[in-house]
Motif scaffolding. Sequence first.
Motif, PDB file in Angstrom:
ATOM      1  N   ALA A 161       0.468  -1.298   0.052  1.00  0.00           N
ATOM      2  CA  ALA A 161       0.400  -0.132  -0.470  1.00  0.00           C
ATOM      3  C   ALA A 161       0.978   1.513   0.217  1.00  0.00           C
ATOM      4  N   THR A 162       2.248   1.314   0.529  1.00  0.00           N
ATOM      5  CA  THR A 162       3.075   2.659   0.937  1.00  0.00           C
ATOM      6  C   THR A 162       3.767   2.377  -0.845  1.00  0.00           C
ATOM      7  N   GLU A 163       3.989   1.350  -1.112  1.00  0.00           N
ATOM      8  CA  GLU A 163       5.006   1.744  -1.947  1.00  0.00           C
ATOM      9  C   GLU A 163       3.914   1.890  -3.508  1.00  0.00           C
ATOM     10  N   THR A 164       2.883   1.723  -3.610  1.00  0.00           N
ATOM     11  CA  THR A 164       1.703   2.342  -4.165  1.00  0.00           C
ATOM     12  C   THR A 164       1.372   3.054  -4.268  1.00  0.00           C
ATOM     13  N   LYS A 165       1.688   4.131  -3.190  1.00  0.00           N
ATOM     14  CA  LYS A 165       1.051   5.982  -2.513  1.00  0.00           C
ATOM     15  C   LYS A 165       2.385   7.027  -3.490  1.00  0.00           C
ATOM     16  N   ILE A 166       3.521   5.965  -3.283  1.00  0.00           N
ATOM     17  CA  ILE A 166       4.818   6.702  -3.559  1.00  0.00           C
ATOM     18  C   ILE A 166       4.702   6.301  -5.037  1.00  0.00           C
ATOM     19  N   VAL A 167       4.111   5.569  -6.003  1.00  0.00           N
ATOM     20  CA  VAL A 167       4.296   5.491  -8.210  1.00  0.00           C
ATOM     21  C   VAL A 167       3.709   6.331  -7.787  1.00  0.00           C
ATOM     22  N   ASP A 168       1.922   5.991  -7.060  1.00  0.00           N
ATOM     23  CA  ASP A 168       1.144   7.068  -7.942  1.00  0.00           C
ATOM     24  C   ASP A 168       1.755   8.901  -7.582  1.00  0.00           C
ATOM     25  N   LEU A 169       2.050   9.027  -6.718  1.00  0.00           N
ATOM     26  CA  LEU A 169       2.669  10.343  -6.739  1.00  0.00           C
ATOM     27  C   LEU A 169       3.070  10.505  -7.230  1.00  0.00           C
ATOM     28  N   LEU A 170       4.734   9.497  -7.956  1.00  0.00           N
ATOM     29  CA  LEU A 170       5.978  10.419  -9.310  1.00  0.00           C
ATOM     30  C   LEU A 170       5.061   9.906  -9.914  1.00  0.00           C
ATOM     31  N   ASN A 173       3.294  13.394 -11.330  1.00  0.00           N
ATOM     32  CA  ASN A 173       4.323  13.368 -11.769  1.00  0.00           C
ATOM     33  C   ASN A 173       5.892  13.514 -12.822  1.00  0.00           C
ATOM     34  N   LEU A 174       5.353  12.835 -13.093  1.00  0.00           N
ATOM     35  CA  LEU A 174       6.596  12.242 -14.329  1.00  0.00           C
ATOM     36  C   LEU A 174       7.612  12.972 -14.891  1.00  0.00           C
ATOM     37  N   GLY A 175       8.969  12.668 -14.346  1.00  0.00           N
ATOM     38  CA  GLY A 175      10.099  13.897 -14.587  1.00  0.00           C
ATOM     39  C   GLY A 175      10.090  15.132 -13.629  1.00  0.00           C
ATOM     40  N   ARG A 176       9.435  15.096 -12.103  1.00  0.00           N
ATOM     41  CA  ARG A 176       9.167  15.898 -11.288  1.00  0.00           C
ATOM     42  C   ARG A 176      10.206  15.729  -9.699  1.00  0.00           C
ATOM     43  N   THR A 177      10.828  16.449  -8.865  1.00  0.00           N
ATOM     44  CA  THR A 177      11.738  15.702  -8.301  1.00  0.00           C
ATOM     45  C   THR A 177      11.000  16.051  -6.656  1.00  0.00           C
ATOM     46  N   PHE A 178      10.686  14.938  -5.645  1.00  0.00           N
ATOM     47  CA  PHE A 178      10.249  15.155  -4.927  1.00  0.00           C
ATOM     48  C   PHE A 178      11.224  15.445  -4.151  1.00  0.00           C
ATOM     49  N   PRO A 179      11.624  15.902  -2.393  1.00  0.00           N
ATOM     50  CA  PRO A 179      12.426  15.447  -1.669  1.00  0.00           C
ATOM     51  C   PRO A 179      11.986  14.939  -0.685  1.00  0.00           C
ATOM     52  N   ALA A 180      12.641  13.835  -0.077  1.00  0.00           N
ATOM     53  CA  ALA A 180      12.226  12.598   0.316  1.00  0.00           C
ATOM     54  C   ALA A 180      10.644  13.115   1.614  1.00  0.00           C
ATOM     55  N   GLU A 181      10.823  14.343   1.931  1.00  0.00           N
ATOM     56  CA  GLU A 181      10.347  15.081   3.436  1.00  0.00           C
ATOM     57  C   GLU A 181       9.279  15.291   2.946  1.00  0.00           C
ATOM     58  N   GLU A 182       8.851  15.678   1.396  1.00  0.00           N
ATOM     59  CA  GLU A 182       7.518  15.662   0.570  1.00  0.00           C
ATOM     60  C   GLU A 182       7.073  14.655  -0.047  1.00  0.00           C
ATOM     61  N   ILE A 183       7.496  14.136  -0.003  1.00  0.00           N
ATOM     62  CA  ILE A 183       6.938  12.461   0.058  1.00  0.00           C
ATOM     63  C   ILE A 183       6.493  11.553   0.630  1.00  0.00           C
ATOM     64  N   TYR A 184       7.479  11.217   2.431  1.00  0.00           N
ATOM     65  CA  TYR A 184       6.826  11.253   3.409  1.00  0.00           C
ATOM     66  C   TYR A 184       5.435  11.955   4.005  1.00  0.00           C
ATOM     67  N   SER A 185       5.361  12.867   4.329  1.00  0.00           N
ATOM     68  CA  SER A 185       4.276  14.280   3.769  1.00  0.00           C
ATOM     69  C   SER A 185       2.929  13.178   3.392  1.00  0.00           C
ATOM     70  N   ARG A 186       3.351  13.206   1.945  1.00  0.00           N
ATOM     71  CA  ARG A 186       1.792  13.152   1.039  1.00  0.00           C
ATOM     72  C   ARG A 186       1.841  11.711   1.335  1.00  0.00           C
ATOM     73  N   VAL A 187       2.382  10.705   1.779  1.00  0.00           N
ATOM     74  CA  VAL A 187       2.155   9.369   1.435  1.00  0.00           C
ATOM     75  C   VAL A 187       2.196   9.110   3.307  1.00  0.00           C
ATOM     76  N   TRP A 188       2.451   9.292   4.326  1.00  0.00           N
ATOM     77  CA  TRP A 188       2.886   8.371   5.544  1.00  0.00           C
ATOM     78  C   TRP A 188       1.120   9.748   6.348  1.00  0.00           C
ATOM     79  N   ASN A 189       1.017  11.573   5.657  1.00  0.00           N
ATOM     80  CA  ASN A 189       0.116  12.231   6.168  1.00  0.00           C
ATOM     81  C   ASN A 189       0.496  12.141   7.841  1.00  0.00           C
ATOM     82  N   GLU A 190       1.764  12.538   7.621  1.00  0.00           N
ATOM     83  CA  GLU A 190       2.803  12.881   9.076  1.00  0.00           C
ATOM     84  C   GLU A 190       3.403  13.540   9.319  1.00  0.00           C
ATOM     85  N   PRO A 191       4.040  14.670   9.997  1.00  0.00           N
ATOM     86  CA  PRO A 191       4.909  15.373  10.280  1.00  0.00           C
ATOM     87  C   PRO A 191       5.944  14.487   9.606  1.00  0.00           C
ATOM     88  N   ALA A 192       6.728  15.172   8.313  1.00  0.00           N
ATOM     89  CA  ALA A 192       8.809  15.039   7.959  1.00  0.00           C
ATOM     90  C   ALA A 192       9.032  15.300   9.393  1.00  0.00           C
TER      91      ALA A 192
END
Length: 233
Positions: A161-170, A173-192
Amino acid sequence: MDKKQILIVDDDREIVRAIAILLEKEGYSALCAYDGLEAIDAAMNNEIHLILIDVMMPKLNGLSAVMKIREKRNIPIIVLSAKSEDTDKILGLSMGADDYVTKPFNPMELVARVRSQLRRYISLGDINANTNANEVVNGRLSYNTDERILKADGEPVRLTATETKIVDLLMRNLGRTFPAEEIYSRVWNEPAYCVENTVMVHVRRIREKIELNPKEPEYLKVVWGIGYKIEKV
């Protein structure tokens, strides 16, 4: 299903023999040629499903042969070469090759690339022709945004489920670079806070599932000092 016939072209007969044995063990039929002119003749007069061809050969080099074959045939072509410079890879691909493998190659990686190209050619046809509004197609990867299903070479990839959320985000948004903190906050819905290792572990697992060679990823890449992205190809 009939055996798929692969044309192996290299002026080094021992390499041709070794690749032929490798592919025949995997259930393929091998046809051999030893220079560019023989390659063209074999490709035009036999039912060939894929070509593995070296670059440096007598009579006619591999890249020139690829151009001639491409004028008549649309079968997958994988170029083999001892040259690893990006300019050589780009030249090979621009002349009509579908993939590029550097010598010396890992036998299992070569087999994986052969399978990948054959699957796209035989089973999928032109994957881009089947693109719809709910599907993101990027090279070997396709992602259905409604069903949240990722496929590599037409085969569903088993993601958590977590991998799917990361894949969904990326993938959205092909070609866009996401900081680890932004990926975490979007996928885990918690402060990073100090989340780099957590994100990195999940990225590594996704790579192992989608890349032909996870150590040299074609799609899921790190942009050092910034974050992660899925390369648009």
